[in-house]
Scaffold this active site. Structure first.
Site, mmCIF file in Angstrom:
data_model
loop_
_atom_site.group_PDB
_atom_site.id
_atom_site.type_symbol
_atom_site.label_atom_id
_atom_site.label_comp_id
_atom_site.label_asym_id
_atom_site.label_seq_id
_atom_site.Cartn_x
_atom_site.Cartn_y
_atom_site.Cartn_z
ATOM 1 N N LYS A 1 0.839 -1.194 0.000
ATOM 2 C CA LYS A 1 0.000 0.000 0.000
ATOM 3 C C LYS A 1 0.877 1.249 0.000
ATOM 4 O O LYS A 1 1.856 1.335 0.753
ATOM 5 C CB LYS A 1 -0.923 -0.008 1.215
ATOM 6 C CG LYS A 1 -1.919 1.146 1.237
ATOM 7 C CD LYS A 1 -2.900 1.014 2.394
ATOM 8 C CE LYS A 1 -3.851 2.194 2.439
ATOM 9 N NZ LYS A 1 -4.833 2.080 3.545
ATOM 10 N N SER B 1 -9.176 3.385 2.195
ATOM 11 C CA SER B 1 -8.056 3.851 1.391
ATOM 12 C C SER B 1 -7.230 2.718 0.773
ATOM 13 O O SER B 1 -6.351 2.975 -0.057
ATOM 14 C CB SER B 1 -7.128 4.739 2.236
ATOM 15 O OG SER B 1 -6.595 4.033 3.331
ATOM 16 N N SER C 1 -10.569 1.331 6.208
ATOM 17 C CA SER C 1 -9.791 1.234 4.976
ATOM 18 C C SER C 1 -9.362 -0.171 4.600
ATOM 19 O O SER C 1 -8.904 -0.393 3.477
ATOM 20 C CB SER C 1 -8.556 2.134 5.061
ATOM 21 O OG SER C 1 -8.933 3.493 5.116
#
Length: 480
Positions: free
Chosen positions: A81, A156, A180
């Site tokens: 990520k 996210s 997220s």
């Protein structure tokens, strides 16, 4: 699809170690899958050159030839990520201010997957600084949904969820402050676990005591894969004093368990407090019968706590922490203009706070934890929808109205996820099916503090019963 990318991560690991497939073949298969799907969804960014990755795969094969394995992820592609630091590989955080930033060190969780044999192929796309549950930024653009590329991926960890769903990664990492790991998993029909606070050491970072809303964690196409990655990410690190000391090997054991007579509380929409898009509640309520089929005793329940008070508690914590991490950028007018409006709004909210506001919010957070703990005296698990809406148009930054109610902030439409975050509890998205348009939805399984293994076990039982991840509605991107 290539049979290699169709394998779950655990099965792929076994095939690599049994020498049924080579690490080079695995890398070639995943690079082909990325070439096929990534241009349509923009999930993976900062991809490394193929020749470098194939050379690393060859090195992994040579190690296996010599009887050496670095771990269960040996030779497996992994994209990190784009909020987590990767030594020698760009970490932009979705911000133009860091568009060319190359860290000199790995985040703790990244170092652990490297040590376990993973080959880092690039990064997964994020919203700017991870703010918002819609994955778009000015550096790489928008990531779109694995089932309909005109719709949002969630966030996210949106890039991670989409890459996972489209078999561009065998397993994925993410992080979770406001859902997220859970929201994009629901929007892309995969599993995402927000671990207990401290389960996965978060950092290294400048501040190690009060940053207790965000945590890194695993995503997978099976619950077993989620557990295996958690077993790699988890474990005490002395640089993170509040990290948990339990041996992470516990997550590599069998997840099979009998759930007869287990008590499960259904929180629903908090007695009508949360607005929901039509169809969300009906899908989640239909899943309650699945838990009953497992032997669980399911009944509706509610915490003894004002949900509006919880939202205000959330705003104070989030303003305070975002201001703490991004305030120096805001103080420089030239950098401030490069921050998206939502980031500026959070920082400005932090500037209005006084110490008493933060302390009172922490008291409220503590009372919320105690309210949930009272429910856990009666129930073994709690269930809650993962989202309040289905994936929407990817050109829309955030929905202004949900269920007939105006959304007064850029993240109010994801209010459903803040409860487990503020309580520091393990919470896992499990897929529960599709609406008539073929769009996925999920439900959160919430466990008591540090009951991560129990949450994984219930998710595993539900997965064995339903197998939603294996179902692909006609017309979705995977079947087009």
């Amino acid at each position: 699809m290539n049979p290699i990318v169709e394998m779950d991560a655990d099965a792929l690991s076994q095939a690599i170690h049994a020498r049924e497939v080579s690490c080079r073949e695995v890398m070639q298969a995943y690079l082909a899958q990325i070439e096929r799907f990534n241009p349509q969804v923009n999930a993976l960014v900062s991809l490394r050159p193929a020749e470098e990755l194939l050379a690393e795969a060859d090195a992994c094969d040579r190690q296996l030839d010599q009887g050496q394995s670095r771990g269960w992820m040996h030779g497996m592609p992994q994209a990190v990520k784009d909020l987590a630091a990767t030594a020698g590989l760009r970490t932009s955080m979705g911000s133009t201010l860091f568009a060319e930033h190359i860290p000199q060190h790995d985040a703790i969780s990244v170092a652990r997957v490297r040590d376990c044999g993973a080959i880092i192929i690039g990064k997964s796309n994020v919203p700017e600084f991870g703010l918002g549950s819609q994955t778009y930024n000015s550096v790489f653009g928008t990531t779109t949904n694995a089932y309909d590329p005109s719709l949002i991926a969630g966030g996210s960890s949106g890039g991670a969820a989409v890459a996972l769903a489209l078999r561009m990664l065998p397993v994925a990492d993410g992080s979770d402050m406001m859902g997220s790991l859970r929201n994009p998993a629901a929007f892309n029909n995969v599993f995402g676990l927000r671990p207990s606070q401290g389960r996965v050491p978060h950092g290294p970072q400048p501040e190690v005591f009060v940053q207790q809303l965000a945590t890194e964690g695993p995503m997978g196409r099976t619950v077993t894969d989620v557990a295996r990655l958690l077993g790699t990410q988890a474990g005490y690190d002395p640089r993170v004093p509040l990290s948990l000391t339990q041996c992470p090997q516990v997550f590599h054991q069998s997840l099979a368990r009998d759930f007869s007579e287990v008590r499960v509380g259904w929180l629903g929409d908090y007695n009508g407090y949360l607005p929901m898009e039509p169809g969300v509640m009906s899908l989640c309520e239909s899943a309650l019968q699945d838990f009953a089929s497992l032997g669980c005793k399911v009944e509706a329940c509610q915490p003894d706590f004002s949900m509006e008070r919880l939202w205000q508690t959330w705003l104070v914590h989030r303003h305070w922490l975002v201001h703490g991490s991004l305030g120096a950028l805001y103080a420089d007018p030239r950098k401030r203009e490069q921050l998206k409006p939502e980031a500026q709004w959070e920082i400005e909210g932090g500037l209005r706070l006084i110490a008493a506001d933060v302390y009172q919010a922490s008291v409220s957070r503590s009372e919320w934890y105690r309210a949930l703990n009272e429910l856990f005296e009666r129930y073994d698990f709690l269930l809650l929808p993962t989202a309040q809406v289905f994936p929407f148009d990817a050109q829309t930054p955030w929905p202004r109205v949900v269920g007939g109610q105006d959304m007064d902030t850029y993240h109010r439409w994801m209010e459903v996820v803040i409860g487990p975050t503020l309580a520091g509890l393990p919470s896992m998205n499990v897929p529960v099916g599709f609406n008539p348009a073929g769009l996925p939805m999920g439900l959160q399984i919430i466990g008591p503090a540090q009951a991560d293994l129990a949450v994984l076990q219930l998710a595993y039982a539900h997965e064995q019963l339903t197998q939603w991840v294996t179902r692909r509605p006609p017309g979705c991107l995977q079947t087009a």
